[in-house]
Design a protein around this motif. Sequence first.
Motif, PDB file in Angstrom:
ATOM      1  N   SER A 131       0.840  -1.210   0.000  1.00  0.00           N
ATOM      2  CA  SER A 131       0.000   0.000   0.000  1.00  0.00           C
ATOM      3  C   SER A 131       0.870   1.254   0.000  1.00  0.00           C
ATOM      4  O   SER A 131       1.143   1.839   1.051  1.00  0.00           O
ATOM      5  CB  SER A 131      -0.928   0.001   1.216  1.00  0.00           C
ATOM      6  OG  SER A 131      -0.172  -0.169   2.405  1.00  0.00           O
ATOM      7  N   TRP A 132       1.294   1.673  -1.196  1.00  0.00           N
ATOM      8  CA  TRP A 132       2.161   2.845  -1.349  1.00  0.00           C
ATOM      9  C   TRP A 132       1.353   4.120  -1.609  1.00  0.00           C
ATOM     10  O   TRP A 132       1.900   5.116  -2.085  1.00  0.00           O
ATOM     11  CB  TRP A 132       3.158   2.624  -2.475  1.00  0.00           C
ATOM     12  CG  TRP A 132       4.188   1.596  -2.148  1.00  0.00           C
ATOM     13  CD1 TRP A 132       4.178   0.284  -2.488  1.00  0.00           C
ATOM     14  CD2 TRP A 132       5.377   1.796  -1.365  1.00  0.00           C
ATOM     15  NE1 TRP A 132       5.288  -0.361  -1.981  1.00  0.00           N
ATOM     16  CE2 TRP A 132       6.049   0.549  -1.290  1.00  0.00           C
ATOM     17  CE3 TRP A 132       5.941   2.912  -0.729  1.00  0.00           C
ATOM     18  CZ2 TRP A 132       7.249   0.384  -0.602  1.00  0.00           C
ATOM     19  CZ3 TRP A 132       7.140   2.748  -0.043  1.00  0.00           C
ATOM     20  CH2 TRP A 132       7.773   1.508   0.017  1.00  0.00           C
ATOM     21  N   GLY A 133       0.072   4.102  -1.287  1.00  0.00           N
ATOM     22  CA  GLY A 133      -0.766   5.271  -1.539  1.00  0.00           C
ATOM     23  C   GLY A 133      -0.541   6.423  -0.588  1.00  0.00           C
ATOM     24  O   GLY A 133      -1.024   7.532  -0.822  1.00  0.00           O
ATOM     25  N   GLY A 134       0.192   6.213   0.480  1.00  0.00           N
ATOM     26  CA  GLY A 134       0.469   7.283   1.434  1.00  0.00           C
ATOM     27  C   GLY A 134       1.940   7.320   1.782  1.00  0.00           C
ATOM     28  O   GLY A 134       2.690   6.372   1.498  1.00  0.00           O
ATOM     29  N   GLY A 177       4.417   4.357   2.808  1.00  0.00           N
ATOM     30  CA  GLY A 177       4.027   3.109   2.169  1.00  0.00           C
ATOM     31  C   GLY A 177       3.599   2.058   3.175  1.00  0.00           C
ATOM     32  O   GLY A 177       3.046   2.370   4.226  1.00  0.00           O
ATOM     33  N   ARG A 187       4.158   2.033   7.113  1.00  0.00           N
ATOM     34  CA  ARG A 187       3.340   2.732   8.102  1.00  0.00           C
ATOM     35  C   ARG A 187       2.872   1.776   9.195  1.00  0.00           C
ATOM     36  O   ARG A 187       2.540   2.201  10.294  1.00  0.00           O
ATOM     37  CB  ARG A 187       2.121   3.352   7.428  1.00  0.00           C
ATOM     38  CG  ARG A 187       2.420   4.547   6.533  1.00  0.00           C
ATOM     39  CD  ARG A 187       1.206   4.958   5.728  1.00  0.00           C
ATOM     40  NE  ARG A 187       0.894   3.973   4.700  1.00  0.00           N
ATOM     41  CZ  ARG A 187      -0.188   4.014   3.934  1.00  0.00           C
ATOM     42  NH1 ARG A 187      -1.087   4.968   4.110  1.00  0.00           N
ATOM     43  NH2 ARG A 187      -0.383   3.096   3.004  1.00  0.00           N
ATOM     44  N   ASN A 219     -11.947  -1.800   5.005  1.00  0.00           N
ATOM     45  CA  ASN A 219     -11.555  -2.355   3.710  1.00  0.00           C
ATOM     46  C   ASN A 219     -11.495  -3.885   3.785  1.00  0.00           C
ATOM     47  O   ASN A 219     -11.178  -4.448   4.839  1.00  0.00           O
ATOM     48  CB  ASN A 219     -10.188  -1.823   3.290  1.00  0.00           C
ATOM     49  CG  ASN A 219     -10.202  -0.317   3.111  1.00  0.00           C
ATOM     50  OD1 ASN A 219     -11.121   0.230   2.505  1.00  0.00           O
ATOM     51  ND2 ASN A 219      -9.194   0.360   3.653  1.00  0.00           N
ATOM     52  N   ASN A 231       0.445  12.326   6.070  1.00  0.00           N
ATOM     53  CA  ASN A 231      -0.746  11.641   5.573  1.00  0.00           C
ATOM     54  C   ASN A 231      -1.992  12.311   6.128  1.00  0.00           C
ATOM     55  O   ASN A 231      -1.986  12.810   7.259  1.00  0.00           O
ATOM     56  CB  ASN A 231      -0.735  10.165   5.995  1.00  0.00           C
ATOM     57  CG  ASN A 231       0.298   9.349   5.235  1.00  0.00           C
ATOM     58  OD1 ASN A 231       0.095   8.960   4.096  1.00  0.00           O
ATOM     59  ND2 ASN A 231       1.434   9.084   5.887  1.00  0.00           N
ATOM     60  N   LYS A 252      -5.056  10.604   5.772  1.00  0.00           N
ATOM     61  CA  LYS A 252      -5.974   9.499   6.025  1.00  0.00           C
ATOM     62  C   LYS A 252      -5.222   8.386   6.733  1.00  0.00           C
ATOM     63  O   LYS A 252      -4.017   8.219   6.522  1.00  0.00           O
ATOM     64  CB  LYS A 252      -6.561   8.971   4.700  1.00  0.00           C
ATOM     65  CG  LYS A 252      -7.482   9.934   4.000  1.00  0.00           C
ATOM     66  CD  LYS A 252      -8.012   9.321   2.717  1.00  0.00           C
ATOM     67  CE  LYS A 252      -8.948  10.277   1.989  1.00  0.00           C
ATOM     68  NZ  LYS A 252      -9.453   9.687   0.726  1.00  0.00           N
TER      69      LYS A 252
END
Length: 219
Positions: A31-34, A37, A40, A102, A160, A162
């Motif tokens: 999950s590299w959306g924030g 990565g 976290r 999720n 971040n 979120k």
Amino acid sequence: MNIHSHPVLLYRWVVFLLAAGYCLHQLILGSWGGAGGPFRYLTIWALFLSFYAASRMLALSEHRITRKHEVTAMCAAALNVMVVFLYWRLYLADPSLVNGGNPIIWWLEYYLHALGPLLQIIDALFIGAVFRKVWRAALPMVVIIAAYVAWSELFVQRFNDKPTGTVTSGLPYPFLNSMEWAERSTFYGANAAIALGLLVVFGVVGAVLYRVRRPQAAA
């Protein structure tokens, strides 16, 4: 147990290759959306520590190193058990506390929070028999947890937005964002105490187990 035997070598290769594969998965498809990565999450810290411990145990079995890396193995085992305990306690209470609602990828979640830690513990406790003088792992364990807390609070939260909560946003686990700093610090301290307590438990179990095995080995 002979750590150079073929069954142990096979076991350690399996543990190493599984850990390596899941580490690569996180590096490539994590999950590299924030910012930060997948790193976290404490689970991923535990995964990479497990990978390093597995690599050292395998190298030891293959005569490539002589250092036993007992502290590394002890910290990996205790951190994994702490992660498993926290994850399932929160997940069973409310899955959204850890994954924000999720869906989970079952083969990933069950390796990270069940099979992977179990394989690590079996090696550390029964094969490597590393839980001797567990006090040596206390300071490294505290340093790892303190480093993760600093990383989460000073970097992850700052860069971040979120997940969001009623108090703050950006902390990796949704429930943390609805806790004041005093509550979070208490939570962090309690979990550090759990990690140290786990070292003590492993030390007691190890002392009993290794005492039982010693006369059998002598016979």
